[in-house]
Design a protein around this motif. Sequence first.
Motif, short mmCIF file in Angstrom:
data_model
loop_
_atom_site.label_atom_id
_atom_site.label_comp_id
_atom_site.label_asym_id
_atom_site.label_seq_id
_atom_site.Cartn_x
_atom_site.Cartn_y
_atom_site.Cartn_z
N GLY A 178 65.98 35.05 39.09
CA GLY A 178 65.80 34.50 37.75
C GLY A 178 66.98 33.64 37.35
N GLU A 181 71.33 34.05 32.52
CA GLU A 181 71.09 34.20 31.09
C GLU A 181 72.25 33.59 30.30
OE1 GLU A 181 68.37 35.11 30.14
OE2 GLU A 181 67.47 36.45 31.59
N PRO A 196 66.82 35.19 25.99
CA PRO A 196 67.67 34.04 26.31
C PRO A 196 67.79 33.10 25.11
CG PRO A 196 66.04 34.42 28.03
CD PRO A 196 65.67 35.31 26.89
N PRO A 199 65.36 29.75 26.26
CA PRO A 199 64.40 30.14 27.30
C PRO A 199 63.78 28.92 27.99
CG PRO A 199 63.47 30.52 25.12
CD PRO A 199 64.92 30.17 24.92
N HIS A 275 62.27 31.40 32.97
CA HIS A 275 62.27 32.81 32.57
C HIS A 275 60.85 33.37 32.58
CE1 HIS A 275 66.08 31.38 30.71
NE2 HIS A 275 66.50 32.58 31.06
N LEU A 351 59.07 37.42 25.83
CA LEU A 351 60.48 37.03 25.92
C LEU A 351 61.41 38.16 25.47
CD1 LEU A 351 60.34 33.33 24.65
CD2 LEU A 351 61.02 34.10 26.94
N LEU A 354 61.45 40.82 29.05
CA LEU A 354 61.28 40.21 30.37
C LEU A 354 61.56 41.18 31.50
CD1 LEU A 354 62.88 36.69 29.76
CD2 LEU A 354 60.45 37.21 30.05
N ARG A 358 59.14 42.13 34.65
CA ARG A 358 59.55 41.94 36.05
C ARG A 358 59.34 43.22 36.85
NH1 ARG A 358 64.44 39.38 33.64
NH2 ARG A 358 64.10 37.12 33.62
#
Length: 407
Positions: A178, A181, A196, A199, A275, A351, A354, A358
Amino acid sequence: MTRQHPHIMVLTGEPSGDFHAGPLIKALKQLRPGSRFSGIGGPAMKAQGADVFFPIEKLSAMGLIQVIRQFSTIKQAFRLVKHQIRIHKPDLVVLIDYPGFNLRVARYIKENTNIPVCYYIAPKVWAWNRARLKKIKQYTDHVALILPFEQQIYKKEGIPATYVGNPLVDEYPCLLPGPPEKKQGPGGPTAATGIPAAPVIGLLPGSRSSEVTQLMPVMLETAEKILVRHPGAKFLISAASDIQEQKIRETLSRYGNTRHCIVKGRPLSIFRRAHMLIAASGTVTLEAALCGLPTIIVYKVSPLTFALGKRLVRVSFVGLANLIADRQVMPELLQTDASPGRISDTALSMLESLDMHRRQLAQVRGILGSPGAPARTARIILSLIGTGRSSCPVYIGNAGARSQIRV
């Protein structure tokens, strides 16, 4: 040509099939150096030294109207395949996807020759047109399956088949880390939530012109809504070809928006920078899952097509990752649900979590199993030559996982 150096014909009709044919031929060459390859394909097959006697560029057609327009070309390709089989008598024929054409070839082979046939990347009978199972049983000798839930379907029908793993696992051997950040300072809202500060969101409207027409405006309106909450957000738009890029640019100009970045070619470069994704339903969403990239699956078609699809399609989900996991690990927003408001609300919610998304996607990789699908398929193919029967069933990953696919 002896069986020590067999002649293997590989037939595919689309770029995705050619993409998978390349690694398969490479694996066969490693196991049986000196083998000869011919068939219908594209640059991936040519790169492995195959004699491509008919290019896929002439065959790649989607939708009823396009297929009708190319009917004479398809007939020409079929006649040429029959001629090549009669003249060169290959030791085995591998069919890759493209079922409307390839099952006709399989029938011709079984009715006129003793050449064994192996199907790699089989028709999606679990979604629609299960009548093809009868043809597959009649006209093929073994099927190399790439989705674990397909096994129960083929076992029930008594069709010799092996789950070999998914070739995309070879293409994406590990989760992507990824993007780094960049969060706001101590006490800021991003520091508290983990969202983030800027993003990066990939927009993947699909590879077909009709998909871009239907989905690109929706995605652009979604982006505008997300920018209200995240003014620093960046959007990367995937364009698979020059034609698609031009169509996307025309849509951007109509919406008075030219600041979003268009990224050409395969979407991996977007995967590495994003992201999360908002993507049209398709294989690319499974690629995203294997990279551990949170994704919203969206799709819109005409009301008539959608109504017909609901009557014909037999699956609980449209996303491959969801079908494999047997639950929704990627949100699906289809037809009227694929609105800028619903998509943006879902994206803003994702968001905020995340890492959780994942972790869910990591399960998909575990179910699919380890890399090596082309090599396993190559061993099955070589075992078929001279016997017409595979002697090396291979079961890997969680192939027996419960599934909502009705058998």
